[in-house]
Design an enzyme around this catalytic site. Structure first.
Site, PDB file in Angstrom:
ATOM      1  N   HIS A 121      10.480 -99.642 -44.559  1.00  0.00           N
ATOM      2  CA  HIS A 121       9.985-100.359 -45.741  1.00  0.00           C
ATOM      3  C   HIS A 121      10.961-101.506 -45.998  1.00  0.00           C
ATOM      4  O   HIS A 121      12.146-101.389 -45.706  1.00  0.00           O
ATOM      5  CB  HIS A 121       9.988 -99.367 -46.910  1.00  0.00           C
ATOM      6  CG  HIS A 121       9.345 -99.857 -48.156  1.00  0.00           C
ATOM      7  ND1 HIS A 121       9.979-100.691 -49.041  1.00  0.00           N
ATOM      8  CD2 HIS A 121       8.123 -99.615 -48.683  1.00  0.00           C
ATOM      9  CE1 HIS A 121       9.178-100.937 -50.069  1.00  0.00           C
ATOM     10  NE2 HIS A 121       8.037-100.307 -49.875  1.00  0.00           N
ATOM     11  N   ASP A 198      15.986 -92.603 -46.180  1.00  0.00           N
ATOM     12  CA  ASP A 198      15.019 -93.087 -47.175  1.00  0.00           C
ATOM     13  C   ASP A 198      13.921 -92.026 -47.287  1.00  0.00           C
ATOM     14  O   ASP A 198      13.024 -91.947 -46.456  1.00  0.00           O
ATOM     15  CB  ASP A 198      14.447 -94.431 -46.710  1.00  0.00           C
ATOM     16  CG  ASP A 198      13.328 -94.910 -47.619  1.00  0.00           C
ATOM     17  OD1 ASP A 198      12.998 -94.208 -48.596  1.00  0.00           O
ATOM     18  OD2 ASP A 198      12.766 -95.983 -47.334  1.00  0.00           O
TER      19      ASP A 198
HETATM   20  N1  PMP Z   1      10.832 -96.660 -48.900  1.00  0.00           N
HETATM   21  C1  PMP Z   1       9.598 -96.239 -48.656  1.00  0.00           C
HETATM   22  C2  PMP Z   1       9.309 -95.540 -47.373  1.00  0.00           C
HETATM   23  C3  PMP Z   1       8.579 -96.450 -49.598  1.00  0.00           C
HETATM   24  O1  PMP Z   1       7.342 -96.030 -49.343  1.00  0.00           O
HETATM   25  C4  PMP Z   1       8.905 -97.099 -50.808  1.00  0.00           C
HETATM   26  C5  PMP Z   1       7.840 -97.347 -51.865  1.00  0.00           C
HETATM   27  N2  PMP Z   1       6.673 -97.901 -51.387  1.00  0.00           N
HETATM   28  C6  PMP Z   1      10.223 -97.511 -51.014  1.00  0.00           C
HETATM   29  C7  PMP Z   1      11.159 -97.273 -50.047  1.00  0.00           C
HETATM   30  C8  PMP Z   1      10.637 -98.224 -52.270  1.00  0.00           C
HETATM   31  O2  PMP Z   1      10.446 -97.444 -53.394  1.00  0.00           O
HETATM   32  P1  PMP Z   1      10.628 -98.082 -54.858  1.00  0.00           P
HETATM   33  O3  PMP Z   1       9.740 -99.291 -54.878  1.00  0.00           O
HETATM   34  O4  PMP Z   1      10.141 -97.011 -55.775  1.00  0.00           O
HETATM   35  O5  PMP Z   1      12.055 -98.427 -55.027  1.00  0.00           O
END
Ligand code: PMP
Length: 398
Positions: A121, A198
């Site tokens: 991500h 993560d």
């Molecule tokens: N890592 C992954 C794999 C995610 O799916 C997400 C949210 N889509 C995030 C990080 C980031 O999360 P947040 O926007 O709640 O900080």
């Protein structure tokens, strides 16, 4: 564990209709819905004892500190950590940036390497790309194999003495596949590298134990764990805490402040400068209570895989291309060669079906696949086979 259908009644948002269509919520990977019990815990705080933590000496301020710290303890128990290893953040993104600034920026030298996977991500990619630029680090990107997980043979070959950090997604938010973190950690530790996991996607779908994983840091967001937005956690292993340095400064994090010199509190407090997300932390604690009382993760995984299996077959029968794992996980990502993903999502929305379309914050991997956007349906325990069947019937009308 209660019948999953019965648990659905705890989520008032799911009962609503969108333009006469019963809402079908297939976007829990973006944010999961919140049960009444979580809302009640937060409204109880707002209605009866709203006050700041660790400051007031009156009775209900003490109650706030107590509930805030109890939430920390519940989270710690939930992932097999100690309470002092849990730092409240605003979410997974905040936690990753904290590791970049509180640990990596202090220890990595020009020429040192950070390893990530190809399907991170943006939250677990951009902080490292940025740090690599600032400090002349090497950012190595490991491809995924045919099963859609980090290719371990390429990963093992990449590891060397210069590798200082491996930052790896646990469960991918576009493929739904889960990396073998324990093996990734064991190999990284052999060359002296630290590992950040993560767990933004995995936290709501499988039992996580940081001791079993062996990781040094782990992050997740409360809003994907049936809790409120604005709160998340960074697990920072006790043994590493002396090597991490505060990078946000202000109230609450200081043991003593003087014109000449100031002294920080120990972790986790030195990493929680300012007023923390109190109501949200209490809400997250309530979400964990709710899960502990009602949910068996093995049963949930089985249920979600059943939904994935029916969805995959149905989509293939309708001629869509599947990008995600066909057999595991809690989500299905797909596209059509002729119809743009956004048009598919808008069509579904006109029938009260909520899905996500776009690159899901994994743009480089979409570019590698030659795709601008895909559609993602993602499940939680409150979704049903009937909803998947209805979804497929609607999609057939496209
Ligand atoms: N890592 C992954 C794999 C995610 O799916 C997400 C949210 N889509 C995030 C990080 C980031 O999360 P947040 O926007 O709640 O900080």
């Amino acid at each position: 564990m209660k019948n999953l259908e019965l648990l659905r009644a705890d989520f008032p948002i799911l009962q609503q209709k969108i333009d006469d269509h019963q809402l079908i919520y297939f976007d829990s990977a973006a944010t999961a819905q919140v049960p009444m019990q979580v809302m009640q815990a937060m409204s109880d705080y707002y209605m009866h004892y709203k006050s700041n933590v660790d400051r007031g000496l009156y009775a209900f301020a003490e109650k706030t500190t107590l509930h805030y710290e109890q939430a920390r303890t519940k989270i710690a128990q939930f992932i097999g950590a100690q309470a002092s290893e849990i730092i409240f953040t605003s979410g997974a993104t905040d936690g990753i940036n904290m590791v970049a600034r509180a640990w990596a920026a202090h220890h990595l030298q020009p020429g040192d390497e950070i390893i990530i996977s190809q399907v991170e991500h943006h939250s677990n990619f951009l902080p490292w790309q940025q740090l690599a630029e600032e400090k002349s680090l090497i950012l190595t990107i490991i491809p995924v194999d045919a099963q859609g997980v980090c290719d371990l043979s390429i990963y093992y070959a990449a590891l060397s003495q210069r590798t200082k950090l491996v930052a790896m997604v646990h469960t991918s938010n576009i493929l739904g596949t889960t990396n073998d973190i324990a093996s990734i950690v064991a190999a990284a530790h052999q060359v002296g590298a630290k590992v950040l996991v993560d767990a933004a996607q995995s936290i709501a779908h499988q039992k996580i134990d940081v001791v079993d994983l062996g990781c040094d840091f782990l992050v997740f967001s409360g809003h994907k764990l049936y809790g409120p937005t604005g709160v998340g956690c960074l697990f920072m292993k006790k043994a590493l805490q002396p090597d991490c340095y505060p990078y946000k400064f202000g109230g609450s994090m200081v043991y003593s402040a003087g014109y000449d010199e100031s002294y920080w509190k120990n972790a986790p407090y030195c990493f929680e400068a300012g007023t923390p997300p109190i109501a949200q932390a209490i809400g997250l604690g309530a979400a964990i209570d709710y899960l502990s009382e009602n949910i068996d993760f093995n049963r949930v995984a089985q249920h979600e895989q059943e939904l994935v299996a029916i969805m995959v077959v149905g989509l293939q029968n309708l001629g869509f291309h599947i990008v995600s794992s066909m057999t595991s996980g809690h989500l299905v990502t797909f596209y059509d060669s002729q119809i743009h993903a956004h048009d598919i999502a808008m069509f579904l929305d006109s029938y009260g079906i909520a899905v996500r379309a776009g690159n899901h914050c994994v743009q480089p991997y979409h570019e590698k696949l030659g795709l601008e956007a895909t559609v993602r349906v993602s499940f939680a325990f409150y979704n049903s086979v009937a909803e998947v069947e209805r979804f497929l019937q609607v999609l057939a009308l496209l």
